[in-house]
Scaffold this active site. Sequence first.
Site, PDB file in Angstrom:
ATOM      1  N   CYS A 147       0.784  -1.238   0.052  1.00  0.00           N
ATOM      2  CA  CYS A 147       0.148   0.026   0.029  1.00  0.00           C
ATOM      3  C   CYS A 147       1.026   1.171   0.009  1.00  0.00           C
ATOM      4  CB  CYS A 147      -0.868  -0.025   1.248  1.00  0.00           C
ATOM      5  SG  CYS A 147      -1.833   1.562   1.337  1.00  0.00           S
ATOM      6  N   ILE A 208       0.435  -6.108 -10.181  1.00  0.00           N
ATOM      7  CA  ILE A 208       0.912  -5.192  -9.166  1.00  0.00           C
ATOM      8  C   ILE A 208       0.215  -4.430  -8.552  1.00  0.00           C
ATOM      9  CG2 ILE A 208       3.194  -5.083 -10.399  1.00  0.00           C
ATOM     10  CD1 ILE A 208       1.812  -2.542 -11.861  1.00  0.00           C
ATOM     11  N   THR A 210      -0.394  -0.295  -7.013  1.00  0.00           N
ATOM     12  CA  THR A 210      -0.425   0.951  -7.585  1.00  0.00           C
ATOM     13  C   THR A 210       0.947   1.469  -7.658  1.00  0.00           C
ATOM     14  OG1 THR A 210      -1.102   1.698  -5.642  1.00  0.00           O
ATOM     15  CG2 THR A 210      -2.652   1.668  -7.170  1.00  0.00           C
ATOM     16  N   GLY A 234      -5.163   1.854 -13.205  1.00  0.00           N
ATOM     17  CA  GLY A 234      -5.739   2.050 -14.606  1.00  0.00           C
ATOM     18  C   GLY A 234      -4.889   1.861 -15.800  1.00  0.00           C
TER      19      GLY A 234
HETATM   20  O1  RRO Z   1      -6.030   2.349   0.847  1.00  0.00           O
HETATM   21  C1  RRO Z   1      -5.254   2.640  -0.122  1.00  0.00           C
HETATM   22  O2  RRO Z   1      -5.049   3.843  -0.077  1.00  0.00           O
HETATM   23  C2  RRO Z   1      -4.683   1.797  -0.964  1.00  0.00           C
HETATM   24  C3  RRO Z   1      -4.336   0.664  -0.926  1.00  0.00           C
HETATM   25 BR1  RRO Z   1      -4.602  -0.292   1.163  1.00  0.00          BR
HETATM   26  C4  RRO Z   1      -3.537  -0.174  -1.667  1.00  0.00           C
HETATM   27  O3  RRO Z   1      -3.060  -1.301  -1.343  1.00  0.00           O
HETATM   28  N1  RRO Z   1      -3.008   0.326  -2.798  1.00  0.00           N
HETATM   29  C5  RRO Z   1      -3.816   1.660  -3.228  1.00  0.00           C
HETATM   30  O4  RRO Z   1      -3.395   2.094  -4.098  1.00  0.00           O
HETATM   31  N2  RRO Z   1      -4.555   2.453  -2.158  1.00  0.00           N
END
Ligand code: RRO
Length: 322
Positions: A147, A208, A210, A234
Amino acid sequence: MAPFTTRKRSSSERELPVNTEIRIGDTVFKNPVFVASGTFGYGTETDDLICADKLGAIVTKSITFHPREGNPPPRIVETPSGMINSIGLANLGVEKFTAEILPLYDSMNTEVIVNIAGTTVEEYLKVLEKVESVPNRVCGYEINISCPNVARGGIEFGVDPEITRSLTAQLRERTDRLLIMKLSPNVTDIVEIGRAAEDAGADALSAINTVIGMSIDIASRRSSIATELGGLSGPAIRPVGIASVYRLSRAAGIPVIGIGGITSGRDAVEYLLAGSIGIQVGTANLRDPGIALVILDELISYCQKQGIESVSLLTGAMDEAS
Ligand code: RRO
């Protein structure tokens, strides 16, 4: 289990039945099209939008030990061919999840994978132990070590092969269910992290999460989202996902699940050819919560047109450059 096939089309020609089943560890999934964590809620809210039982699997939003409100708004901004999010792990917390959500999966007929996140190793372990402690039909866990949007935890784990190894090993000791480590592209070498997870007993990798991104509103001269940096998803990141799956699937001996910018059956085929065993649809769900089943139908049509009897034959089947 009978192979899942598409509805009969009006064509007078007989359609080739396509076996869509895939296997990861001991779990057989009815098809390779899953919905990605954070883009499909807990999987229990979409009854009137999609027949979720037709999905290969639902991956829940990330569950932490305590409930979390998430980051302040704005938390999402549209960007070229994608979007940036900074949700900040908003979720119910594992107590409420096990009491109120887990029982709802009993009446569903698709596989459910619980995504787990934490800010310390102990938190990941406690969340997994709590889910393990109650009767339920989830088939496994996807561990979010990627994350990008929390100050502590998440990506901290997924950038370090030794922490990845240690966390994976400790989770492995606590469950016989599927253990899937979700990797970040925001690392020097994703293969090194994937190998560490495999060595420590992971059953599969998903890749993957983000890509760290930023968008600035030039009128206010402020970031378009409240936390400044966020996670880009995206179609903009599809080539990053494809390259990651390609490299991981050649280096690791465990299956790889491809994620990143999948919006059509064509995109799903591209991921499978690169080496993934299955795929997760993420950002596209936000525009159309039923898109995953359209993608599945398009994948089956591709196989029928190509005379491919089983989708699993596509995995890694690209022609290599000579
Ligand atoms: O909650 C988020 O902001 C978030 C998570 Br847990 C994640 O694994 N990937 C992301 O892009 N946002």
